[in-house]
Design an enzyme around this catalytic site. Structure first.
Site, PDB file in Angstrom:
ATOM      1  CG  HIS A  64       0.683   6.148  -3.907  1.00 46.03           C
ATOM      2  ND1 HIS A  64       0.051   4.935  -3.953  1.00 46.03           N
ATOM      3  CD2 HIS A  64       0.637   6.637  -5.159  1.00 46.03           C
ATOM      4  CE1 HIS A  64      -0.371   4.700  -5.194  1.00 46.03           C
ATOM      5  NE2 HIS A  64      -0.015   5.724  -5.939  1.00 46.03           N
ATOM      6  CE  LYS A  74       1.267   4.523   2.639  1.00 42.20           C
ATOM      7  NZ  LYS A  74       1.389   4.643   1.172  1.00 42.20           N
ATOM      8  CG  ASP A 172       0.121   5.256  -9.266  1.00 43.02           C
ATOM      9  OD1 ASP A 172      -0.125   6.254  -8.547  1.00 43.02           O
ATOM     10  OD2 ASP A 172       0.011   4.086  -8.856  1.00 43.02           O
TER      11      ASP A 172
END
Length: 183
Positions: A64, A74, A172
């Site tokens: 992602h 992140k 996904d």
């Protein structure tokens, strides 16, 4: 003292916090903005915390990313269980475009992976009942949310699960390959 490991791909960092232990158990600082600014990624600020729980081993989440202007860095760690954590360089002008880093994060090793903006991120659980926690530098934005095929052979990722045994969301399973990625 926290230990920081760098990779051949510029940007990501593997962070091992200093763990203090005694008869009661352990303690460590999971995140300190001042040390993160100094040693990992100056100027990156986290605004959202996310947590996922995956029941079966072999669960794949990702790959992602979010598009500009809502791209996210992140900081990923595991609270319970373990994962193979992967960051793929999708910066078009990067000399390492399409290359990846892959590390094992676990509740036991307490390691954290910093994934900068410009990378697709995903992981595969190595154990049942795995809990993953990560900080994001921007808020989730559905209109900027994108994905990359986790099993694209061009990426060369050695996942710890065969494709037929992996547990994925419908979303996904439908991401484009790197060659078909649209900004």
């Amino acid at each position: 003292m926290t230990t920081i490991e760098r990779f051949a791909i510029e940007g990501p960092a593997l962070i091992y916090p200093k763990v203090h232990g005694d008869a009661r158990g352990t303690f460590f600082e999971a995140f300190r903005q001042d040390l993160f600014d100094r040693d990992v990624a100056p100027g990156v600020r986290f605004v959202q915390d996310n947590q996922s729980f995956s029941r079966p081993a072999g669960t794949v989440r990702g790959l992602h990313f979010q598009l500009d202007p809502r791209a996210q860095a992140k900081l990923v760690r595991v609270l319970r269980g373990s994962i193979l954590d992967v960051a793929v360089d999708i910066r078009p002008a990067s000399p390492t475009f399409g290359q990846h880093v892959a590390v094992t994060l676990s509740a036991e090793n307490r390691a954290q992976l910093y994934v900068p903006v410009g990378f697709a991120h995903g992981f595969c659980t190595l154990e049942e009942d795995t809990e993953v926690f990560y900080k994001a530098s921007d808020y989730y934005s559905p209109e900027h949310d994108r994905g990359l095929a986790w099993n694209d052979p061009a990426l060369g990722i050695l996942w710890p699960v065969v494709e037929t045994d992996a547990t994925l969301s419908d979303r996904d399973q439908k991401h484009p390959r790197l060659a078909d990625l649209q900004p």
